[in-house]
Scaffold this motif. Structure first.
Motif, mmCIF file in Angstrom:
data_model
loop_
_atom_site.group_PDB
_atom_site.id
_atom_site.type_symbol
_atom_site.label_atom_id
_atom_site.label_comp_id
_atom_site.label_asym_id
_atom_site.label_seq_id
_atom_site.Cartn_x
_atom_site.Cartn_y
_atom_site.Cartn_z
ATOM 1 N N ALA A 1 -4.148 18.572 18.407
ATOM 2 C CA ALA A 1 -5.282 17.674 18.085
ATOM 3 C C ALA A 1 -4.890 16.458 17.027
ATOM 4 O O ALA A 1 -3.053 16.025 16.571
ATOM 5 N N GLU A 2 -5.597 15.124 17.133
ATOM 6 C CA GLU A 2 -4.987 13.781 16.280
ATOM 7 C C GLU A 2 -4.945 14.493 15.461
ATOM 8 O O GLU A 2 -5.870 14.890 14.819
ATOM 9 N N PRO A 3 -3.954 13.222 14.914
ATOM 10 C CA PRO A 3 -3.604 14.040 13.238
ATOM 11 C C PRO A 3 -4.930 12.689 12.072
ATOM 12 O O PRO A 3 -5.463 12.136 12.690
ATOM 13 N N ALA A 4 -4.928 13.001 11.140
ATOM 14 C CA ALA A 4 -5.734 13.038 10.421
ATOM 15 C C ALA A 4 -6.086 11.220 10.208
ATOM 16 O O ALA A 4 -4.514 10.840 10.108
ATOM 17 N N PRO A 5 -6.510 11.013 9.997
ATOM 18 C CA PRO A 5 -6.849 9.393 9.829
ATOM 19 C C PRO A 5 -5.990 8.764 8.179
ATOM 20 O O PRO A 5 -5.894 9.354 7.098
ATOM 21 N N LEU A 6 -4.797 8.335 7.918
ATOM 22 C CA LEU A 6 -4.019 7.761 7.293
ATOM 23 C C LEU A 6 -4.532 6.870 6.501
ATOM 24 O O LEU A 6 -5.290 6.032 6.581
ATOM 25 N N ARG A 7 -5.038 7.523 4.978
ATOM 26 C CA ARG A 7 -5.970 6.469 4.251
ATOM 27 C C ARG A 7 -5.082 5.957 2.577
ATOM 28 O O ARG A 7 -3.882 6.466 2.654
ATOM 29 N N LEU A 8 -5.096 4.491 2.948
ATOM 30 C CA LEU A 8 -4.112 3.686 1.408
ATOM 31 C C LEU A 8 -4.959 3.597 0.623
ATOM 32 O O LEU A 8 -5.915 3.234 0.433
ATOM 33 N N THR A 9 -4.232 3.216 0.025
ATOM 34 C CA THR A 9 -4.609 2.830 -1.772
ATOM 35 C C THR A 9 -3.460 1.737 -1.914
ATOM 36 O O THR A 9 -2.578 1.946 -1.570
ATOM 37 N N GLN A 10 -3.948 0.589 -2.991
ATOM 38 C CA GLN A 10 -3.002 -0.716 -3.627
ATOM 39 C C GLN A 10 -2.122 0.015 -3.695
ATOM 40 O O GLN A 10 -2.192 0.734 -5.548
ATOM 41 N N ASN A 11 -0.659 -0.454 -4.049
ATOM 42 C CA ASN A 11 0.407 -0.632 -4.769
ATOM 43 C C ASN A 11 -0.284 -1.477 -6.292
ATOM 44 O O ASN A 11 -0.543 -2.217 -5.905
ATOM 45 N N PHE B 1 0.934 -1.198 0.072
ATOM 46 C CA PHE B 1 0.258 0.038 0.283
ATOM 47 C C PHE B 1 0.476 1.542 0.009
ATOM 48 O O PHE B 1 2.080 1.178 0.863
ATOM 49 N N ARG B 2 0.198 2.037 -0.273
ATOM 50 C CA ARG B 2 0.449 3.715 -0.394
ATOM 51 C C ARG B 2 -0.672 4.831 0.325
ATOM 52 O O ARG B 2 -0.758 4.367 -0.018
ATOM 53 N N PRO B 3 0.088 6.010 0.685
ATOM 54 C CA PRO B 3 -0.844 6.787 1.568
ATOM 55 C C PRO B 3 -1.774 7.046 0.139
ATOM 56 O O PRO B 3 -0.870 7.875 -1.302
ATOM 57 N N VAL B 4 -2.643 8.049 -0.041
ATOM 58 C CA VAL B 4 -3.570 8.195 -0.889
ATOM 59 C C VAL B 4 -2.725 9.905 -0.934
ATOM 60 O O VAL B 4 -3.097 10.095 -2.360
ATOM 61 N N ASP B 5 -2.212 10.078 0.080
ATOM 62 C CA ASP B 5 -2.027 11.932 -0.214
ATOM 63 C C ASP B 5 -0.876 12.069 0.229
ATOM 64 O O ASP B 5 -0.331 11.396 1.624
ATOM 65 N N THR B 6 0.027 12.261 -0.244
ATOM 66 C CA THR B 6 1.152 12.323 0.487
ATOM 67 C C THR B 6 1.699 14.304 1.006
ATOM 68 O O THR B 6 1.360 15.474 -0.563
ATOM 69 N N ALA B 7 1.943 14.624 1.999
ATOM 70 C CA ALA B 7 2.105 15.662 2.382
ATOM 71 C C ALA B 7 2.826 16.875 1.880
ATOM 72 O O ALA B 7 4.247 16.176 2.070
ATOM 73 N N ALA B 8 2.741 17.752 1.617
ATOM 74 C CA ALA B 8 4.469 18.701 0.973
ATOM 75 C C ALA B 8 4.897 19.453 2.105
ATOM 76 O O ALA B 8 6.055 19.377 1.575
ATOM 77 N N ASP B 9 4.761 19.709 3.207
ATOM 78 C CA ASP B 9 5.483 19.876 4.218
ATOM 79 C C ASP B 9 5.507 18.563 5.503
ATOM 80 O O ASP B 9 4.485 17.684 5.474
ATOM 81 N N LYS B 10 6.390 18.510 6.104
ATOM 82 C CA LYS B 10 6.128 17.921 7.751
ATOM 83 C C LYS B 10 4.852 18.183 8.054
ATOM 84 O O LYS B 10 4.356 19.107 8.398
ATOM 85 N N ILE B 11 4.397 16.830 8.450
ATOM 86 C CA ILE B 11 3.332 17.346 9.298
ATOM 87 C C ILE B 11 3.422 17.113 10.254
ATOM 88 O O ILE B 11 4.475 16.218 11.260
ATOM 89 N N LYS B 12 3.184 18.257 11.353
ATOM 90 C CA LYS B 12 3.848 18.633 12.985
ATOM 91 C C LYS B 12 2.630 18.510 13.795
ATOM 92 O O LYS B 12 1.442 17.789 14.045
ATOM 93 N N ARG B 13 3.627 17.637 15.095
ATOM 94 C CA ARG B 13 2.705 17.225 16.308
ATOM 95 C C ARG B 13 2.055 18.704 16.659
ATOM 96 O O ARG B 13 2.717 20.242 16.926
ATOM 97 N N GLY B 14 0.607 18.267 16.955
ATOM 98 C CA GLY B 14 0.010 19.148 17.979
ATOM 99 C C GLY B 14 -1.135 18.208 18.846
ATOM 100 O O GLY B 14 -0.744 17.937 19.000
#
Length: 405
Positions: free
Chosen positions: A296-306, A281-294
């Motif tokens: 709030a809980e991070p958004a769920p990781l959505r995956l798609t098949q390779n 699998f690979r992520p559906v979306d790849t963040a352009a910038d580093k995902i920062k700790r905050g």
């Protein structure tokens, strides 16, 4: 049990300084090593270095300790002879039966596997005299390994560089495990091997990956090259292994990139071995910038098949008649054991051969040794006993060769 007796011959080329590293690796891995340099080799590395690292005396001539008849006793008592570097002159003398120093005399009396690791300028390696001498030595059963390509003496680059000492020692260990592991039965063949893990980016810092070191794929590529094949190694992310001698390496970091690289290289290949650990699998979306700790809980990781590279090679082969080999890293569970899941995967994928490895608890991944089973589409099942990854690779190529068209 007594440790294996290894003779390390050193002939007179600039690469002789690397023989000290070969010696160190052999002794540290439990081998008893006796070094036999030529007179010219001692102009590059002194006898004291070899004696200190081996714990044994060094001599170059047949008149040293004559009462022990060393020119006969050393060769007859050896389990393996490795010559690194082997110069064009040394190979010419051996090819024509010369015995004018202790090394060549010992080589004539040896009845164990003999490995020559050539090192010379490209022009010397490609000269018809050297080509003929290498061919002659190989017909006699001498293993002349393919040299590496890279920086030579001075500013020159090209084929003729001594392979990395770790690679020489790996091949030496293989021949001690299995003396007939390197026949030249892949001459004229092109094989493609994938190796290592893929990484699927989450952001510029993080990725989804796996524990694959690439060592098994490297071993498959290395053994195939030494058995005469033209080898393309499609490499994902691996440990720092260096390029195997005589192998073309193509980098492919993601599953999508690996699929394109494998299919492109396989257009004229006789066999494709998918040893890489490709992410499912690979992520559906790849963040352009580093995902920062905050907070709030991070958004769920959505995956798609390779893409399923192995299944694609079977369903739509880049070249008809190719032998396709897959790998399955499995664990047992409530539904069945490792072999049960391996058989099921073979049925799904439809490849010619499937190598099944049990993983977990320090097995297969990030290790130098391996074991498993080799399953065939025609119903054959063979156990691959525990040993070096090069030993397992040699068994796989044994199964591939008779299936080649």
């Amino acid at each position: 049990m007594a440790p294996p007796e290894v003779l390390l011959g050193v002939s007179g080329g600039i690469a002789a300084y690397k023989s000290a590293e070969v010696l160190r690796r052999l002794t540290e891995s439990g081998h008893a090593v006796r070094v036999i340099p030529t007179e010219s080799a001692l102009r590059f590395v002194g006898a004291a270095t070899f004696e200190a690292l081996s714990g044994r005396p060094v001599a170059t001539g047949v008149f040293h300790d004559v009462h022990e008849v060393p020119h006969v006793a050393l060769g007859k008592g050896a389990d393996l002879v490795v010559v690194a570097p082997a110069t064009a002159d040394l190979m010419a003398r051996l090819a024509h039966g010369r015995s004018d120093d202790l090394l060549t005399a010992a080589l004539l009396t040896a009845r164990c596997p003999v490995v020559l690791a050539p090192a010379m300028h490209t022009e010397m390696w490609e000269h018809p005299a050297t080509v003929d001498n290498v061919a002659l030595l190989r017909t006699r059963g001498t293993v002349v390994i393919e040299p590496a390509a890279g920086r030579l003496t001075g500013a020159d680059t090209g084929k003729g560089r001594l392979p990395d000492p770790a690679e020489i020692v790996d091949l030496a260990r293989l021949l001690l495990e299995r003396p007939d592991a390197l026949p030249r039965d892949l001459e004229g063949r092109h094989v493609v091997v994938s190796a290592g893990g893929t990484r699927e980016d989450l952001d510029p810092v993080r990725f989804l990956g796996n524990r694959s070191s690439g060592r098994q794929g490297w071993a498959l590529a290395r053994v195939a090259a030494q058995r005469g094949a033209r080898v393309t190694l499609v490499a994902g992310h691996t440990a720092d292994l260096g390029a195997p001698a005589g192998v073309d390496v193509v980098a492919a970091g993601t599953a999508v990139a690996m699929e394109a690289a494998v299919r492109g290289a396989a257009v004229d290949a006789d066999a494709v071995v998918m040893a890489a650990a490709v992410a499912d699998f690979r992520p559906v979306d790849t963040a352009a910038d580093k995902i920062k700790r905050g907070d709030a809980e991070p958004a769920p990781l959505r995956l798609t098949q390779n893409p399923d590279i192995l299944a694609g090679l079977v369903a739509d082969p880049p070249r008809s008649g190719q032998v396709v080999v897959g790998f399955a890293a499995e664990t047992g569970d409530a539904d069945g054991d490792v072999l049960h899941h391996g058989r099921a995967k073979l049925a799904r994928k439809g490849c010619d051969l499937l190598v099944v490895n049990a993983v977990g608890d320090g097995k297969a991944f990030e290790t130098t040794d391996n074991a498993g089973w080799l399953l065939a589409r025609d119903g054959g099942e063979d156990e691959l006993p525990f040993g070096s990854k090069a030993l397992l690779a040699s068994r796989i190529w044994d199964a591939v060769v008779p299936r080649l068209r």
